[in-house]
Design a protein around this motif. Structure first.
Motif, PDB file in Angstrom:
ATOM      1  N   UNK A 207     -22.585 -55.488  -2.979  1.00  0.00           N
ATOM      2  CA  UNK A 207     -22.240 -55.344  -4.404  1.00  0.00           C
ATOM      3  C   UNK A 207     -21.226 -54.230  -4.601  1.00  0.00           C
ATOM      4  N   UNK A 208     -21.405 -53.123  -3.890  1.00  0.00           N
ATOM      5  CA  UNK A 208     -20.460 -52.013  -4.005  1.00  0.00           C
ATOM      6  C   UNK A 208     -19.084 -52.419  -3.495  1.00  0.00           C
ATOM      7  N   UNK A 209     -19.033 -53.154  -2.400  1.00  0.00           N
ATOM      8  CA  UNK A 209     -17.743 -53.614  -1.875  1.00  0.00           C
ATOM      9  C   UNK A 209     -17.044 -54.511  -2.886  1.00  0.00           C
ATOM     10  N   UNK A 210     -17.789 -55.395  -3.546  1.00  0.00           N
ATOM     11  CA  UNK A 210     -17.186 -56.278  -4.550  1.00  0.00           C
ATOM     12  C   UNK A 210     -16.707 -55.482  -5.768  1.00  0.00           C
ATOM     13  N   UNK A 211     -17.478 -54.463  -6.154  1.00  0.00           N
ATOM     14  CA  UNK A 211     -17.027 -53.600  -7.267  1.00  0.00           C
ATOM     15  C   UNK A 211     -15.748 -52.859  -6.886  1.00  0.00           C
ATOM     16  N   UNK A 212     -15.661 -52.414  -5.636  1.00  0.00           N
ATOM     17  CA  UNK A 212     -14.468 -51.713  -5.176  1.00  0.00           C
ATOM     18  C   UNK A 212     -13.256 -52.632  -5.139  1.00  0.00           C
ATOM     19  N   UNK A 213     -13.461 -53.893  -4.733  1.00  0.00           N
ATOM     20  CA  UNK A 213     -12.361 -54.861  -4.781  1.00  0.00           C
ATOM     21  C   UNK A 213     -11.869 -55.043  -6.212  1.00  0.00           C
ATOM     22  N   UNK A 214     -12.815 -55.118  -7.141  1.00  0.00           N
ATOM     23  CA  UNK A 214     -12.436 -55.267  -8.553  1.00  0.00           C
ATOM     24  C   UNK A 214     -11.659 -54.044  -9.042  1.00  0.00           C
ATOM     25  N   UNK A 215     -12.076 -52.876  -8.612  1.00  0.00           N
ATOM     26  CA  UNK A 215     -11.344 -51.658  -8.993  1.00  0.00           C
ATOM     27  C   UNK A 215      -9.919 -51.695  -8.465  1.00  0.00           C
ATOM     28  N   UNK A 216      -9.737 -52.154  -7.225  1.00  0.00           N
ATOM     29  CA  UNK A 216      -8.388 -52.269  -6.656  1.00  0.00           C
ATOM     30  C   UNK A 216      -7.548 -53.268  -7.455  1.00  0.00           C
ATOM     31  N   UNK A 217      -8.190 -54.376  -7.871  1.00  0.00           N
ATOM     32  CA  UNK A 217      -7.479 -55.356  -8.692  1.00  0.00           C
ATOM     33  C   UNK A 217      -7.049 -54.733 -10.008  1.00  0.00           C
ATOM     34  N   UNK A 218      -7.956 -53.960 -10.618  1.00  0.00           N
ATOM     35  CA  UNK A 218      -7.644 -53.325 -11.899  1.00  0.00           C
ATOM     36  C   UNK A 218      -6.541 -52.275 -11.771  1.00  0.00           C
ATOM     37  N   UNK A 219      -6.378 -51.721 -10.585  1.00  0.00           N
ATOM     38  CA  UNK A 219      -5.299 -50.755 -10.351  1.00  0.00           C
ATOM     39  C   UNK A 219      -3.941 -51.432 -10.179  1.00  0.00           C
ATOM     40  N   UNK A 220      -3.928 -52.766 -10.213  1.00  0.00           N
ATOM     41  CA  UNK A 220      -2.679 -53.512 -10.137  1.00  0.00           C
ATOM     42  C   UNK A 220      -2.180 -53.754  -8.721  1.00  0.00           C
ATOM     43  N   UNK A 221      -3.061 -53.666  -7.743  1.00  0.00           N
ATOM     44  CA  UNK A 221      -2.642 -53.841  -6.353  1.00  0.00           C
ATOM     45  C   UNK A 221      -2.514 -55.308  -5.960  1.00  0.00           C
ATOM     46  N   UNK A 222      -2.904 -56.203  -6.842  1.00  0.00           N
ATOM     47  CA  UNK A 222      -2.847 -57.645  -6.545  1.00  0.00           C
ATOM     48  C   UNK A 222      -2.089 -58.359  -7.661  1.00  0.00           C
ATOM     49  N   UNK A 223      -0.849 -57.962  -7.871  1.00  0.00           N
ATOM     50  CA  UNK A 223      -0.082 -58.467  -9.003  1.00  0.00           C
ATOM     51  C   UNK A 223       0.482 -59.864  -8.782  1.00  0.00           C
ATOM     52  N   UNK A 224       0.881 -60.171  -7.579  1.00  0.00           N
ATOM     53  CA  UNK A 224       1.474 -61.496  -7.354  1.00  0.00           C
ATOM     54  C   UNK A 224       0.369 -62.552  -7.294  1.00  0.00           C
ATOM     55  N   UNK A 225       0.790 -63.777  -7.537  1.00  0.00           N
ATOM     56  CA  UNK A 225      -0.177 -64.892  -7.508  1.00  0.00           C
ATOM     57  C   UNK A 225      -0.820 -65.023  -6.129  1.00  0.00           C
ATOM     58  N   UNK A 226      -0.001 -64.893  -5.078  1.00  0.00           N
ATOM     59  CA  UNK A 226      -0.519 -64.995  -3.713  1.00  0.00           C
ATOM     60  C   UNK A 226      -1.568 -63.919  -3.445  1.00  0.00           C
TER      61      UNK A 226
END
Length: 129
Positions: free
Chosen positions: A37-56
């Motif tokens: 659960x913590x790993x998934x929350x951390x992935x979400x935090x990275x997404x919210x930081x804009x590290x996954x901006x492209x569609x790919x």
């Protein structure tokens, strides 16, 4: 020479290795799920930081999330299947211990009372036929 425990003592020995290893397995599975659960929350935090901006990259993040959840489900399945088998054996073993105790201290009148109760319960059914 070490003193041997009787089977009844071993069945209720809460410090036995078998019981503590079972408890440790449940604790480890709980901890693993918390960490996932913590790993998934951390992935979400990275997404919210804009590290996954492209569609790919967003699709890659979804694939990572799915791989983590798949791995968790696989571990949970394998672990709970093993624990279910162990619990079933323990249920049978402790059930035998309990039944032996009940038989040892059973009041002979209890059987007569139960037979009388069943006779009264079945009597109305016989009249209906």
């Amino acid at each position: 020479m070490a003193k041997r425990k009787s089977p009844q003592t071993v069945a209720f020995d809460s410090s036995s290795e078998k019981l503590s290893s079972k408890s440790r397995a449940y604790d480890a599975l709980f901890a693993l799920n918390q960490h996932v659960e913590q790993a998934l929350r951390d992935l979400e935090r990275l997404r919210q930081l804009g590290l996954f901006e492209t569609r790919f990259r967003r699709e890659s993040l979804k694939a990572c999330w799915a791989a983590i959840e798949e791995t968790r489900a696989w571990i949970n399945f394998e672990t709970t299947e093993f624990l279910q088998e162990r619990e079933q054996r323990d249920w049978a073993r402790f059930g035998k211990v309990r039944r032996r105790w009940e038989e040892k201290y059973e009041d002979p009148k209890d059987a007569l009372i139960e037979a009388e109760r069943l006779t009264r319960k079945l009597a109305p059914k016989k009249r209906l036929k």
